[in-house]
Design a protein around this motif. Structure first.
Motif, short mmCIF file in Angstrom:
data_model
loop_
_atom_site.label_atom_id
_atom_site.label_comp_id
_atom_site.label_asym_id
_atom_site.label_seq_id
_atom_site.Cartn_x
_atom_site.Cartn_y
_atom_site.Cartn_z
N GLY A 45 0.80 -1.22 0.00
CA GLY A 45 0.00 0.00 0.00
C GLY A 45 0.83 1.27 0.00
O GLY A 45 0.56 2.21 -0.77
N ALA A 46 1.85 1.32 0.86
CA ALA A 46 2.64 2.56 0.98
C ALA A 46 3.37 2.87 -0.33
O ALA A 46 3.44 4.04 -0.77
N THR A 47 3.91 1.82 -0.97
CA THR A 47 4.63 2.03 -2.23
C THR A 47 3.68 2.46 -3.34
O THR A 47 3.98 3.40 -4.10
N LEU A 48 2.52 1.81 -3.45
CA LEU A 48 1.54 2.19 -4.48
C LEU A 48 1.04 3.62 -4.26
O LEU A 48 0.75 4.34 -5.22
N ALA A 49 0.93 4.03 -3.00
CA ALA A 49 0.48 5.39 -2.71
C ALA A 49 1.47 6.42 -3.27
O ALA A 49 1.08 7.46 -3.84
N GLN A 67 -7.12 3.06 -8.83
CA GLN A 67 -8.38 3.77 -9.02
C GLN A 67 -9.16 3.92 -7.72
O GLN A 67 -9.57 5.03 -7.35
N ASN A 68 -9.34 2.81 -7.01
CA ASN A 68 -10.25 2.81 -5.85
C ASN A 68 -9.60 3.36 -4.59
O ASN A 68 -10.27 4.01 -3.77
N ASN A 69 -8.32 3.09 -4.38
CA ASN A 69 -7.67 3.49 -3.13
C ASN A 69 -6.94 4.81 -3.23
O ASN A 69 -6.74 5.48 -2.20
N TYR A 70 -6.52 5.19 -4.46
CA TYR A 70 -5.67 6.39 -4.58
C TYR A 70 -6.20 7.41 -5.60
O TYR A 70 -5.51 8.37 -5.94
N ALA A 71 -7.44 7.18 -6.06
CA ALA A 71 -8.17 8.16 -6.87
C ALA A 71 -7.45 8.53 -8.18
O ALA A 71 -7.53 9.67 -8.65
N ASP A 78 -7.38 8.60 -12.07
CA ASP A 78 -8.42 8.61 -13.10
C ASP A 78 -8.35 7.30 -13.91
O ASP A 78 -7.33 7.02 -14.57
N PRO A 79 -9.40 6.49 -13.89
CA PRO A 79 -9.36 5.20 -14.60
C PRO A 79 -9.22 5.35 -16.12
O PRO A 79 -8.80 4.41 -16.80
N LYS A 80 -9.59 6.52 -16.65
CA LYS A 80 -9.44 6.75 -18.10
C LYS A 80 -7.98 6.75 -18.53
O LYS A 80 -7.67 6.56 -19.70
N ARG A 81 -7.09 6.96 -17.58
CA ARG A 81 -5.66 6.98 -17.89
C ARG A 81 -5.02 5.61 -17.74
O ARG A 81 -3.84 5.43 -18.07
N LEU A 82 -5.79 4.62 -17.23
CA LEU A 82 -5.22 3.33 -16.86
C LEU A 82 -5.59 2.24 -17.87
O LEU A 82 -6.70 2.22 -18.39
N THR A 83 -4.62 1.34 -18.10
CA THR A 83 -4.84 0.16 -18.93
C THR A 83 -4.18 -1.03 -18.26
O THR A 83 -3.05 -0.93 -17.78
N ALA A 84 -4.90 -2.17 -18.20
CA ALA A 84 -4.35 -3.38 -17.59
C ALA A 84 -4.11 -4.42 -18.68
O ALA A 84 -4.93 -4.60 -19.58
N GLY A 85 -2.97 -5.11 -18.59
CA GLY A 85 -2.64 -6.13 -19.57
C GLY A 85 -1.76 -7.21 -18.97
O GLY A 85 -0.92 -6.94 -18.11
N GLY A 86 -1.95 -8.45 -19.43
CA GLY A 86 -1.12 -9.55 -18.96
C GLY A 86 -0.26 -10.10 -20.09
O GLY A 86 -0.74 -10.27 -21.22
N ARG A 87 1.01 -10.38 -19.80
CA ARG A 87 1.91 -10.91 -20.82
C ARG A 87 2.38 -12.32 -20.50
O ARG A 87 3.28 -12.85 -21.15
N GLY A 88 1.78 -12.89 -19.46
CA GLY A 88 2.09 -14.28 -19.13
C GLY A 88 3.56 -14.48 -18.85
O GLY A 88 4.22 -13.66 -18.20
N ILE A 96 1.82 9.65 -10.46
CA ILE A 96 0.93 9.54 -11.63
C ILE A 96 -0.07 10.69 -11.65
O ILE A 96 -0.35 11.27 -12.71
N LYS A 97 -0.61 11.05 -10.51
CA LYS A 97 -1.58 12.14 -10.44
C LYS A 97 -0.94 13.50 -10.69
O LYS A 97 -1.59 14.43 -11.19
N ASP A 98 0.35 13.63 -10.33
CA ASP A 98 1.03 14.90 -10.53
C ASP A 98 1.30 15.17 -12.03
O ASP A 98 1.44 16.33 -12.45
#
Length: 288
Positions: free
Chosen positions: A174-178, A227-231, A233-243, A184-186
């Motif tokens: 949590g602390a690192t992601l914060a 998105q949920n814990n640190y607000a 903007d989800p429009k800026r985010l993309t999730a992907g898996g490369r196995g 990212i927000k800046d």
């Protein structure tokens, strides 16, 4: 034309008709007659020479007139060629001027792209410096930050992010992601891609089919946490898996597998900014 010798003969005949003359007088007359004949011959010769000279002069004059006419025709041809050359040169000057304008426009466009890239590179360096300064020494052991080809890569180890064998975010992450979320927000002008990566060990979970699923689920967990814990903007985010197919080390050793089990947060300048610049590119020159 020849002068006739009638005058001296008639004069002599007249004298003889008047009577006999002395020998002295006769000799004198004879001498005068001879001189007159010689003079007449000289005049005839000079007349012939003059006629020849006049004839030669006429021939030379005709030749000069023909040469003059030829030179005049040559001058006309040269003037015509010069006029064509000047007309072509003027057209060439117009084309050159147009080409110079196009080159200047292209250079201006290139400079815009260079300025945009330099600005992006500068922002990337500031972003990276701010992030690394905000992380503790312990956090830096699980976080690797790099700038490659204008893109910021934040690589997080799975030991720090997830519970063992799971895609759920651990409490210690949590602390690192914060701190990452704050960066990212800046920097609102950046998009964020979250990529999950695994080693080649098959997953054995009833609700996870394979490493593709695991990598995608882990990336999705990070996105939802931002998105949920640190607000963020989800429009800026993309999730992907490369196995297991985007390795950075060999899977033949435990250390290599540990490096491959990671989640990358990739921060890139918004593409629409560059697409806008590309849209402003100068039009291609018309072909003549």
């Amino acid at each position: 034309m020849k002068l006739k010798n009638t005058v001296p003969l008639l004069l002599l005949a007249g004298v003889l008709m008047q009577g006999c003359v002395s020998n002295k007088k006769y000799a004198e007359l004879q001498s005068n007659n001879t001189k007159l004949q010689q003079s007449n011959q000289e005049l005839n010769q000079r007349l012939q020479d003059s006629e020849k000279e006049v004839s030669g002069s006429k021939i030379r004059i005709k030749g000069l007139e023909e040469q003059l006419a030829s030179e005049r025709a040559n001058v006309v041809a040269l003037q015509t060629a010069l006029n064509k050359c000047l007309a072509s040169s003027n057209q060439g000057n117009v084309n050159i001027s147009k080409l110079v304008d196009e080159i200047n426009s292209s250079n201006k466009y290139i400079q815009q792209l260079v300025n945009a890239k330099n600005k992006s590179d500068s922002l990337n360096m500031v972003l990276t410096n701010n992030l690394t300064r905000s992380l503790s020494r312990e956090e830096m052991s699980d976080v690797d930050v790099q700038v490659l080809k204008g893109v910021v890569y934040i690589s997080l180890s799975d030991n720090m992010l997830y519970k063992s064998g799971s895609y759920e975010i651990s409490d210690k992450a949590g602390a690192t992601l914060a701190k990452i979320a704050k960066i990212i927000k800046d920097y609102q002008g950046y998009d964020v891609l979250i990529e999950g990566n695994t080693d080649n060990v098959p997953i054995s979970k009833p609700n996870i089919r394979n490493n593709w699923d695991l990598s995608a689920l882990r990336a999705s967990s990070v996105v939802q946490s931002l998105q949920n814990n640190y607000a963020v903007d989800p429009k800026r985010l993309t999730a992907g898996g490369r196995g297991e197919y985007n390795t950075v080390a060999s899977n033949d050793t435990d250390a290599g597998k540990a490096r491959n089990r990671r989640t990358q947060i990739i921060i890139t300048p918004k593409l629409d900014q560059f697409m806008e610049l590309i849209g402003k590119a100068p039009e291609a020159p018309d072909k003549p």
